[in-house]
Write a protein that holds these residues in place. Structure first.
Motif, PDB file in Angstrom:
ATOM      1  N   TYR A  10       0.983  -1.268  -0.134  1.00 51.87           N
ATOM      2  CA  TYR A  10      -0.134  -0.191  -0.146  1.00 51.87           C
ATOM      3  C   TYR A  10       1.275   1.397  -0.198  1.00 51.87           C
ATOM      4  O   TYR A  10       0.751   2.138  -1.080  1.00 51.87           O
ATOM      5  CB  TYR A  10      -0.664   0.106   1.385  1.00 51.87           C
ATOM      6  N   GLN A  63      -8.866   7.630   8.489  1.00 49.36           N
ATOM      7  CA  GLN A  63      -8.620   7.745   6.525  1.00 49.36           C
ATOM      8  C   GLN A  63      -8.104   7.841   5.191  1.00 49.36           C
ATOM      9  O   GLN A  63      -8.851   6.936   4.350  1.00 49.36           O
ATOM     10  CB  GLN A  63      -9.776   8.596   7.200  1.00 49.36           C
ATOM     11  N   LEU A  64      -6.985   8.319   5.471  1.00 49.82           N
ATOM     12  CA  LEU A  64      -6.104   7.941   4.618  1.00 49.82           C
ATOM     13  C   LEU A  64      -5.693   6.616   4.178  1.00 49.82           C
ATOM     14  O   LEU A  64      -5.690   5.782   3.425  1.00 49.82           O
ATOM     15  CB  LEU A  64      -4.771   8.901   4.312  1.00 49.82           C
ATOM     16  N   GLN A  68      -7.737   3.698   5.100  1.00 46.84           N
ATOM     17  CA  GLN A  68      -8.874   3.228   4.610  1.00 46.84           C
ATOM     18  C   GLN A  68      -9.056   2.924   3.099  1.00 46.84           C
ATOM     19  O   GLN A  68      -9.679   2.501   3.193  1.00 46.84           O
ATOM     20  CB  GLN A  68     -10.045   4.057   5.628  1.00 46.84           C
ATOM     21  N   TRP A  69      -9.020   4.478   2.790  1.00 45.85           N
ATOM     22  CA  TRP A  69      -8.683   5.117   1.944  1.00 45.85           C
ATOM     23  C   TRP A  69      -7.961   3.792   0.271  1.00 45.85           C
ATOM     24  O   TRP A  69      -8.441   3.616  -0.353  1.00 45.85           O
ATOM     25  CB  TRP A  69      -8.408   5.850   0.942  1.00 45.85           C
ATOM     26  N   ASP A 112      -9.856   0.462   0.764  1.00 42.52           N
ATOM     27  CA  ASP A 112     -10.689  -0.048   0.027  1.00 42.52           C
ATOM     28  C   ASP A 112     -10.424   0.162  -1.205  1.00 42.52           C
ATOM     29  O   ASP A 112     -11.305   0.210  -2.494  1.00 42.52           O
ATOM     30  CB  ASP A 112     -11.670   1.317   0.203  1.00 42.52           C
ATOM     31  N   ARG A 113      -8.970   0.634  -1.556  1.00 39.00           N
ATOM     32  CA  ARG A 113      -8.668   1.181  -2.886  1.00 39.00           C
ATOM     33  C   ARG A 113      -9.007   2.274  -3.500  1.00 39.00           C
ATOM     34  O   ARG A 113      -9.923   2.218  -5.617  1.00 39.00           O
ATOM     35  CB  ARG A 113      -8.472  -0.345  -3.760  1.00 39.00           C
ATOM     36  N   GLU A 114      -9.938   2.685  -2.672  1.00 42.55           N
ATOM     37  CA  GLU A 114     -10.835   4.657  -3.115  1.00 42.55           C
ATOM     38  C   GLU A 114      -9.605   5.609  -3.388  1.00 42.55           C
ATOM     39  O   GLU A 114      -8.425   5.518  -2.407  1.00 42.55           O
ATOM     40  CB  GLU A 114     -11.417   4.696  -2.858  1.00 42.55           C
ATOM     41  N   GLY A 131      -9.791   8.737  -2.973  1.00 49.27           N
ATOM     42  CA  GLY A 131      -9.901   9.696  -1.499  1.00 49.27           C
ATOM     43  C   GLY A 131      -9.362  11.283  -1.728  1.00 49.27           C
ATOM     44  O   GLY A 131      -8.786  10.970  -3.174  1.00 49.27           O
ATOM     45  N   ASP A 132      -9.509  11.864  -1.531  1.00 45.85           N
ATOM     46  CA  ASP A 132      -9.181  13.560  -1.551  1.00 45.85           C
ATOM     47  C   ASP A 132      -7.856  13.553  -0.405  1.00 45.85           C
ATOM     48  O   ASP A 132      -7.604  14.396   0.520  1.00 45.85           O
ATOM     49  CB  ASP A 132     -10.419  14.654  -1.319  1.00 45.85           C
ATOM     50  N   VAL A 133      -6.898  12.777  -0.653  1.00 49.66           N
ATOM     51  CA  VAL A 133      -5.586  12.787  -0.179  1.00 49.66           C
ATOM     52  C   VAL A 133      -4.663  13.578   0.723  1.00 49.66           C
ATOM     53  O   VAL A 133      -4.764  14.166   0.903  1.00 49.66           O
ATOM     54  CB  VAL A 133      -4.540  11.731  -0.988  1.00 49.66           C
TER      55      VAL A 133
END
Length: 371
Positions: free
Chosen positions: A202, A343-344, A346-347, A350-352, A354-356
């Motif tokens: 990851y 949250q970072l 989890q994105w 989830d392979r999303e 996200g607005d990192v």
């Protein structure tokens, strides 16, 4: 006169040492107990963001930290093949006169803080902890002796004995990620933190920790790695690292010592407000823990200690006004950092997408303001 005259600090990590130093420096009698026989004997590296450096400067150790660490002001993003995809200035959350971030050896940082604590008059006892704590400040130590203090500070980490002894049920939970870390020599190709968010891991990243040292890390799905021998752990990290190139090729060539490789899971928790019970208070990882995705764990521990000691030294009595102010200044801020760090991760799980960038900018803006 400070609100307390006698304080016991349980735990000699960042939060504990940072709480002990200013209190002792203002005439408070501070005892610090640490279960480990030597707080500076183990650990790899740590990334300290600018807001952490700001607190270390207040503690009077910035010059020593700067000398032993490696400061930098930008962040690099790479592809697995080593291609540099982007580089941008990192937020200088500690102010314009401090680096955006600094990497250093955890043992070196611990040694600097404990030398400062000793100079301030803190009485440190290693190989000792508490086995009982009451809310009036009474304690029983692991050697059978007892004591009573105006305040007990539980700074004894994510597995806090003080938290358990108080009956606080909040406890860390795994987030689903595990991290391989290795500490070793710094090749000339490593001059700042650089991260890759793709490939078999990851996250694949590294951070210089001194002129001649760095730590490198690879993040995977959390799994039971306890059956691996030291040589097996080294082989596993080398295998994962083989998918990454550029500076990773230089780093991988130095991954030869099994003793310098470790594996842990990401965990998280936040103790609901308030963090005190009577004359006992939790700070640092005892009160909140976050995965290192935003490299804010150490900074938040230092901020806890800074706010707590500021309030104690400004008040005449340890009353609910002190605790209300501590809660108001620390709980929501620390919780926001923990939530963003989780949250970072989890994105990624989830392979999303996200607005990192947005998340990182929001937290940078938050922690740029003094705690």
């Amino acid at each position: 006169m400070p609100a307390v005259r006698t304080v016991l600090v349980v735990g000699g990590g960042l939060a504990g040492a940072a709480a002990a130093i200013p209190l002792a420096g203002h005439g408070v009698a501070v005892d610090l107990v640490e279960l480990k026989p030597d707080i500076a004997s183990a650990g790899s590296g740590i990334t300290l963001q600018g807001n952490a450096l700001r607190e270390l400067r207040k503690l009077g150790v910035w010059e020593a930290v700067r000398e032993r660490g490696y400061g930098f002001d930008s962040l690099g993003l790479r592809a697995p093949d080593g291609t540099l995809l982007a580089e941008f200035p990192d937020a200088r959350t500690g102010g314009p006169d401090l680096p955006a971030a600094l990497g250093m050896s955890r043992p070196d940082l611990a040694r600097i803080l404990h030398e400062r604590a000793a100079a301030a008059g803190v009485k440190v006892c290693f190989g000792r902890t508490v086995t009982a704590v009451d809310q009036d400040g009474g304690v029983t130590f692991s050697d059978g002796s007892t004591g009573r203090y105006d305040l007990v500070v539980g700074a004894d980490g994510v597995r806090s004995a003080v938290r358990r002894l108080l009956g606080v049920e909040a406890a860390p939970r795994p987030t689903g990620m595990g991290i391989w870390r290795a500490f070793g020599p710094r090749p000339s190709s490593v001059t700042r933190t650089e991260i890759c968010y793709s490939g078999p891991s990851y996250i694949a990243g590294f951070c210089p920790t001194g002129e001649n040292s760095l730590y490198a890390y690879l993040v995977e799905d959390a799994q039971d790695r306890s059956g691996l021998s030291p040589s097996g752990r080294l082989a596993t990290m080398r295998e994962l690292a083989s998918a990454y190139h550029g500076p990773w090729d230089d780093i991988r060539a130095t991954l030869t010592d099994p003793a310098r490789v470790n594996y842990t899971w990401f965990e998280t928790h936040v103790v609901p407000a308030p963090w005190h019970r009577g004359r006992v208070v939790l700070v640092g990882d005892a009160a909140h823990s976050c995965p290192p995705t935003l490299a804010q764990g150490g900074a938040q521990a230092l901020e806890d200690a800074a706010v707590l000691t500021e309030l104690l030294l400004a008040a005449d009595t340890l009353d609910e006004d002190v605790w209300a102010a501590f809660t108001a200044r620390r709980h929501a801020r620390a919780a926001a950092v923990v939530d963003a760090s989780v949250q970072l991760g989890q994105w990624l799980l989830d392979r999303e997408p996200g607005d990192v960038p947005g998340l990182m900018a929001r937290i940078a803006a938050l922690v740029t303001q003094p705690a």
